[in-house]
Design an enzyme around this catalytic site. Structure first.
Site, PDB file in Angstrom:
ATOM      1  N   ARG A   1      55.076  50.325  47.002  1.00  0.00           N
ATOM      2  CA  ARG A   1      54.288  50.796  45.856  1.00  0.00           C
ATOM      3  C   ARG A   1      53.659  52.137  46.192  1.00  0.00           C
ATOM      4  O   ARG A   1      53.002  52.290  47.224  1.00  0.00           O
ATOM      5  CB  ARG A   1      53.208  49.772  45.513  1.00  0.00           C
ATOM      6  CG  ARG A   1      52.332  50.177  44.334  1.00  0.00           C
ATOM      7  CD  ARG A   1      51.242  49.136  44.117  1.00  0.00           C
ATOM      8  NE  ARG A   1      51.801  47.856  43.719  1.00  0.00           N
ATOM      9  CZ  ARG A   1      51.227  46.680  43.956  1.00  0.00           C
ATOM     10  NH1 ARG A   1      50.085  46.620  44.618  1.00  0.00           N
ATOM     11  NH2 ARG A   1      51.795  45.558  43.552  1.00  0.00           N
TER      12      ARG A   1
ATOM     13  N   ARG B   1      38.335  42.183  47.743  1.00  0.00           N
ATOM     14  CA  ARG B   1      39.503  41.950  46.893  1.00  0.00           C
ATOM     15  C   ARG B   1      39.964  43.304  46.364  1.00  0.00           C
ATOM     16  O   ARG B   1      39.353  44.335  46.629  1.00  0.00           O
ATOM     17  CB  ARG B   1      39.105  41.027  45.736  1.00  0.00           C
ATOM     18  CG  ARG B   1      40.226  40.262  45.061  1.00  0.00           C
ATOM     19  CD  ARG B   1      40.874  39.203  45.900  1.00  0.00           C
ATOM     20  NE  ARG B   1      41.685  38.289  45.065  1.00  0.00           N
ATOM     21  CZ  ARG B   1      42.909  38.572  44.633  1.00  0.00           C
ATOM     22  NH1 ARG B   1      43.463  39.727  44.918  1.00  0.00           N
ATOM     23  NH2 ARG B   1      43.581  37.704  43.901  1.00  0.00           N
ATOM     24  N   LYS B   2      41.045  43.319  45.595  1.00  0.00           N
ATOM     25  CA  LYS B   2      41.529  44.576  45.025  1.00  0.00           C
ATOM     26  C   LYS B   2      40.513  45.139  44.041  1.00  0.00           C
ATOM     27  O   LYS B   2      39.633  44.433  43.541  1.00  0.00           O
ATOM     28  CB  LYS B   2      42.880  44.381  44.347  1.00  0.00           C
ATOM     29  CG  LYS B   2      42.848  43.555  43.071  1.00  0.00           C
ATOM     30  CD  LYS B   2      44.252  43.510  42.475  1.00  0.00           C
ATOM     31  CE  LYS B   2      44.262  42.705  41.174  1.00  0.00           C
ATOM     32  NZ  LYS B   2      45.613  42.652  40.586  1.00  0.00           N
TER      33      LYS B   2
ATOM     34  N   GLY C   1      54.858  36.625  35.147  1.00  0.00           N
ATOM     35  CA  GLY C   1      55.571  35.492  35.735  1.00  0.00           C
ATOM     36  C   GLY C   1      54.699  34.412  36.326  1.00  0.00           C
ATOM     37  O   GLY C   1      55.187  33.325  36.648  1.00  0.00           O
TER      38      GLY C   1
ATOM     39  N   CYS D   1      49.952  40.129  36.491  1.00  0.00           N
ATOM     40  CA  CYS D   1      50.273  41.544  36.693  1.00  0.00           C
ATOM     41  C   CYS D   1      50.768  42.183  35.389  1.00  0.00           C
ATOM     42  O   CYS D   1      50.641  43.394  35.198  1.00  0.00           O
ATOM     43  CB  CYS D   1      51.317  41.700  37.798  1.00  0.00           C
ATOM     44  SG  CYS D   1      50.739  41.170  39.429  1.00  0.00           S
ATOM     45  N   GLY D   2      51.316  41.370  34.504  1.00  0.00           N
ATOM     46  CA  GLY D   2      51.769  41.875  33.214  1.00  0.00           C
ATOM     47  C   GLY D   2      50.663  41.984  32.185  1.00  0.00           C
ATOM     48  O   GLY D   2      50.917  42.371  31.041  1.00  0.00           O
TER      49      GLY D   2
END
Length: 601
Positions: free
Chosen positions: A148, A262-263, A519, A524-525
């Site tokens: 990424r 965390r992110k 998914g 993430c979508g």
């Protein structure tokens, strides 16, 4: 697994660039200085149990991390109980050392058999390499990695695009690329022995993959039309570039912000359209005037996770444009210093805000600001709340006379090496050698002379990446799915296209309807921001067989009236989705059934 490619094939294609090493030890060969912000030490707190304003104890506000040699920040001994597995991996070995101390070079020399035989090395490829933007596809592409990139504001060049295309081309059928929901590239098929050379190649063309995964700051998002939009409020590119430079120390690594709980997501808003989705970012800069001076009001805490999703809230703070970095640093340090590190589902920044209360959290940010001062918010930001979000796909006039930008729809964001080479050619031949990526996984070619637009529209690639897709395809987004991602429960990209095609045979819609696929519950979508969202799961079909399925979300909105969607129907087998989606479109979005259209003709 294919044998390792020669290192030469990953050198940049342009002869005028040279690969200055991207694997430097701290302090060695620093070159240009990084973006500087005022250095403010984390405030010390009394360990007494006295209660402060807001009902939070002074002990709770004690900094939980400390700086070690090399600039790395680690959790203090007294706070190492009840940790999640990822925190234990970080304590076992500093992830950033793989980059900043050249550890990736040694790791890349090991065979997979040698790596699997050693606990630390196995953790390196499965966890710590994510700090370098490398994700081992253990479940579906063993021995291969997704890489990424960091691409602030989604802006990239034809040279960079050709380089990435050359990397994935070398991996044949195993290689491909995706446009992500954070205006970014992800490339697939990478093998470990090639990584040092690829990192050098990225560095030579002005790219980095550093700090793009795990507990790091993700790609800074901005207006994809920045600098060319006739109606923009502010050009976001200078701010997103500053943020990225600070976060990665100009691609050398910034360990002060790589051990977050965390992110953490950040965006800068430049348009009334809110293309940047501020309400799902941990920190969003909202343009605002205060006493006649330009700056930003701040939103904090927006996030999406499996167990909870929440919209960003006002921090009641305003900073002048020159203080974008100091306030980012202060917010990050407050989160790093005070965030909990137990249950991963409860470690995003909003959980800390909830625990402390917004005013106490704000005071902790203020303590970490230069001179300990954080101004209260401007009364209003500059966003027109009644603005109707514009389409950027198709041909549109720029603010520069005689120039247009052309928005291309990239179906579910998937591109092949040949596509990338062609996109680079089109950017050079018709534009200024630049491409813009969007959070909807599409691509914009800016700076096209008006007299060249017709020829561009006739290019064969635009049959695949259409500037005028159908109304349902136009808003379609999909995560990676289980083709490559080990966490995904279902296949998403081809499924999204198939279901959309099935639905289009059943109904016609009067406007764009944004449909997002993810998914797994990690989302993430971003299904919660969609008009209609699909979250992968497993369910029994009519025969009792376990099959791929989806929870359906309805009602997400983006823009000034943003709203996160809720669950409409759970556990619908994917083969049964089309008629249910068609019903939703008729009931909620004004769609007309095809048989009715035929009856009226």
């Amino acid at each position: 697994m294919a044998s390792s490619a020669s290192l030469q094939r990953f050198l940049p294609l342009s002869s005028h660039t040279h690969a200055a090493s991207s694997l430097r030890r701290p302090g060695a060969g620093r070159g240009a200085r990084p973006v500087q912000s005022s250095t403010v030490s984390a405030p010390s707190s009394s360990s007494s149990s006295s209660t402060l304003a807001g009902g939070v104890s002074a002990e709770r506000l004690e900094t939980r991390v400390e700086e070690r040699e090399g600039g790395y920040w680690v959790l203090k001994e007294k706070h190492r109980t009840g940790l999640n597995p990822q925190e234990k991996v970080k304590l076992g070995k500093e992830p950033m050392a793989l980059f900043m101390e050249g550890g990736i070079k040694d790791l890349a020399k090991l065979s997979m058999e040698e790596i699997e035989a050693d606990k630390l090395s196995k953790e390196d490829i499965d966890v710590r390499l994510k700090w370098l933007g490398l994700f081992h596809r253990r479940k579906h592409q063993y021995g291969r990695f997704m890489m990424r990139l960091k691409l602030p504001n989604g802006v990239t060049t034809s040279e960079q695009t050709r380089y990435l295309a050359s990397v994935i081309e070398a991996y044949g059928e195993e290689g491909c690329a995706d446009v992500t929901t954070r205006q970014n590239w992800q490339i697939r098929g990478v093998t470990l022995p090639d990584v040092p050379a690829i990192l050098d190649g990225l560095n030579a063309v002005g790219l980095t993959s550093l700090q793009s995964g795990m507990d790091n700051v993700r790609n800074p998002v901005g207006n994809p039309l920045a600098g060319i939009d006739p109606d923009e409020i502010v050009d976001t590119r200078p701010y997103t570039n500053l943020l990225s430079s600070y976060i990665t120390d100009n691609s050398r690594g910034n360990p002060a912000v790589t051990n977050l709980p965390r992110k953490w997501n950040v965006c800068v808003i430049g348009t009334h359209d809110l293309y940047e989705h501020p309400h799902i970012n941990d920190l969003a800069y909202m343009p605002a005037l205060k006493d006649g001076k330009f700056g930003f009001n701040l939103l904090v805490g927006g996030f999406i996770s499996p167990k909870r999703w929440a919209e960003a809230l006002p921090l009641d703070a305003w900073v002048p444009g020159d203080d974008v970095i100091p306030v980012c640093k202060a917010v990050l340090e407050a989160y790093r210093d005070l965030g909990t590190r137990g249950n991963r589902q409860k470690t995003r920044m909003m959980w800390l805000i909830d625990e402390l209360g917004m005013e106490v959290f704000r005071s902790e940010v203020e303590k970490r600001m230069p001179h300990g001062v954080l101004e209260r918010a401007a009364p209003e930001d500059l966003i027109d709340k009644k603005w109707q979000r514009r389409e950027y796909l198709g041909v549109h006039q720029q603010k520069q006379e005689g120039l247009s930008y052309v928005g291309l729809h990239v179906p579910v964001g998937r591109v092949q090496a040949a596509d990338m080479f062609e996109l680079a050619r089109l950017a050079d031949e018709y534009g200024s050698g630049e491409l813009r990526l969007t959070v909807e996984q599409n691509i914009v070619i800016p700076n096209v002379k008006n007299e060249k637009v017709e020829a561009l529209l006739a290019e064969p690639l635009l049959q695949k990446f259409s500037p005028q897709p159908s109304l349902l395809l136009k808003g379609l987004v999909a995560c990676t799915g289980n083709q490559f991602c080990g966490q995904a429960i279902i296949e998403t990209k081809q499924r999204a296209l198939l279901v959309t095609q099935q639905v289009e045979k059943l109904v016609s819609v009067p406007r764009t309807v944004r449909m997002h696929w993810t998914g797994c519950p990690n989302s993430c979508g971003q299904v919660q921001v969609a008009d209609i969202g699909f979250m992968g799961c497993l369910a029994k079909d009519s025969t009792g067989k376990i099959v791929e399925a989806a929870d359906i979300f309805v009602g997400g909105r983006v823009g000034s009236d943003s709203h996160l969607a809720g669950v409409h129907k759970k556990s619908v087998p994917c083969d049964d989705l089309a008629p249910i989606v068609a019903d939703i479109l008729v009931e909620r979005f004004g769609a007309v059934r095809r048989e009715r259209e035929e009856d009226e003709e």
